[in-house]
Enzyme design. Sequence first.
Site, PDB file in Angstrom:
ATOM      1  N   ASP A 328       1.007  -1.427  -0.367  1.00 49.71           N
ATOM      2  CA  ASP A 328       0.405  -0.162  -0.257  1.00 49.71           C
ATOM      3  C   ASP A 328       0.696   1.469  -0.005  1.00 49.71           C
ATOM      4  O   ASP A 328       2.472   1.291   0.180  1.00 49.71           O
ATOM      5  CB  ASP A 328      -0.982   0.056   1.516  1.00 49.71           C
ATOM      6  N   ASP A 520      -1.635  -1.421   6.709  1.00 47.01           N
ATOM      7  CA  ASP A 520      -2.088  -0.749   7.611  1.00 47.01           C
ATOM      8  C   ASP A 520      -2.669  -1.290   8.625  1.00 47.01           C
ATOM      9  O   ASP A 520      -2.650  -1.905   9.998  1.00 47.01           O
ATOM     10  CB  ASP A 520      -1.666   0.392   8.025  1.00 47.01           C
ATOM     11  N   ASP A 524      -6.409  -1.723   4.980  1.00 51.18           N
ATOM     12  CA  ASP A 524      -6.277  -2.641   4.240  1.00 51.18           C
ATOM     13  C   ASP A 524      -6.535  -4.139   4.219  1.00 51.18           C
ATOM     14  O   ASP A 524      -5.840  -5.454   3.838  1.00 51.18           O
ATOM     15  CB  ASP A 524      -4.456  -2.996   3.912  1.00 51.18           C
TER      16      ASP A 524
END
Length: 624
Positions: A328, A520, A524
């Site tokens: 991410d 995180d 996510d």
Amino acid sequence: MRSRTRLFGTLRREPELYALLVSGALYSAGLVLRYSLRIEGAPVLAIFILVYLLVGSKIIKMAARSLVGGNPFNENFLLTIATLGAFAIGEYPEAVGVMLFFRVGEYLQDLALARSRRSIKSLLSFRAEYANLKVGDELRRVKPENVRVGDVIVVRPGERIPLDGVVIKGTSAVDMSPLTGESVPKAVEPGDEVLSGAVNLSGLLEVRVVREYRESTAAKILSLVERASARKARVEKFITRFARYYTPAVVSIAFAVALLPPLFTGSPLGAWAYRALVLLVISCPCALVLSVPLSYFGGLGRAAREGVLVKGSNFLDQLASLKVVAFDKTGTLTKGVFRVVKVCPKNGFGSVEVLRLAALAESYSNHPIAQAIRQAWRGEVEGRVEEYEEIAGQGVRARIGGVVVMVGNDRLLHREGVKHDVCDVAGGTVVHVVVNDMYAGYLLIRDEVKEEARNAIHELRKLGVRRVVMLTGDSRHVAKVVAEELGLDEYYAELLPSDKVRLIGEMCKKGRGPVAFVGDGVNDAPVIARADVGIAMGALGSDAAIEVADVVVMDDKLTRIPKAIEIARRTRRIAVQNIALAVAVKVAVLALGAVGRATMWEALFADVGVALITVLNSMRVLKS
């Protein structure tokens, strides 16, 4: 004198060691009488029988239990049959020697195992034994389990923080290394959160408890590590299945060696029976079934020491084979600390008005960009939010004093059909503001790439990771800038959470090796759960991250990921070394035993000696 006192104290605490020493002395005396003084008969036989009962009674009892329980193919039963058989053919010294040295080997293995477990426990010894509960003006020492949410506890310098809470009085430096591996102490003051397991280094702290002990960070981590050992790696599962068939097969071969040659060739039964007894001793699989799980257990402990919690040996195996790592962007590759660097009003709106409406509309959001907008306003947000709706992956809609305000990305504007002349702007993330379907302008928000991100990606490539990918909901322009700065192989931008899940699913199905996703752990969670290995960064104190991820990195340092892969590969390498050594030695001695070239002493080394070597080898994973 002092060393003698210490020796006697050790013998009193460890009767098994005392029994082994006495047995060794008696066995040596029996060998001297038989081979040096050439004395035979009842006195010498009585010494060997006494030693056999001293060291072998425990083994014989366990063999009897396994026979009654219907599981005879274990080392205790095989050793009992082999040594009693040796007695039956007159090989008293070898029968007693095998049993004695087997017990000595077991004792040394137990010492090595105990040391390994102590090492791992010391890595995870962050459970406080007590809490100083403040009741009025007095302090009561109580168990952490008896403290409730809202209670106030006092943590003195040098004490371990027993429960998660918020500092209400005092300032100090807190050692977070038991939890995160971070060596630099963290400064705390009133209003800061502190986590159970950390150590208060300097000042006196008063802390208001925010979670009960069973929900605290330390308790969750300890529970996680305890459950991790139950999840076996493929190598461990293979060894379990292998031992299930290997031992009965060797026992069958042993009986065939004892009976078939005398039956068909007329050879002496005693010589072939001795060879069969050697095979029985070799058939014990303890070197395999003990050392391989211990290797992975050590790997889990070593990773925990580095601030990485792996939820099972199976995920260590997956980490060791990683070929694709997807990240991410926000808060993972970048710092996630946003700043509003520009406010650009449009269509007659003013900069202050655009910023105020954006701050009001984002007042209920926990997204880092929303927090940056509220911080940029720098004051109380005047107005009342009457309605609020969060639009996944696009932005928010709010009604403020009869005015409908939308704040979000370019995709939101196209979905709502709002006319605008700006889509992307170089140098940051664009957040558009719409008031009553009229474009009011945009905010330009900038994030910074983490200093260690480039180094972490470089380390991943050195470890053989073929593709490093970024998945983000941010604009293509921002994603491209970050991807080029870090030298990523691919990037996918303007993704909804469902898009990330779909892309990771496609990567997993391509079969190029295990795929990891690093995020995180909260926003996510779905994609972390979909990946072969879900890695949650900066998950300390996050219940969602600890629950959904396969690997939990306790702080936000990206360099811990290649370190975890190194540990996983070293763990698997040591496990394979142990398997290769154990199988090679056993096959060699089996072959020698079948043709009469191996005695029980070689068989004992193939079993106990190799087991001890592999256990000691397994402990190497705990070292740097």
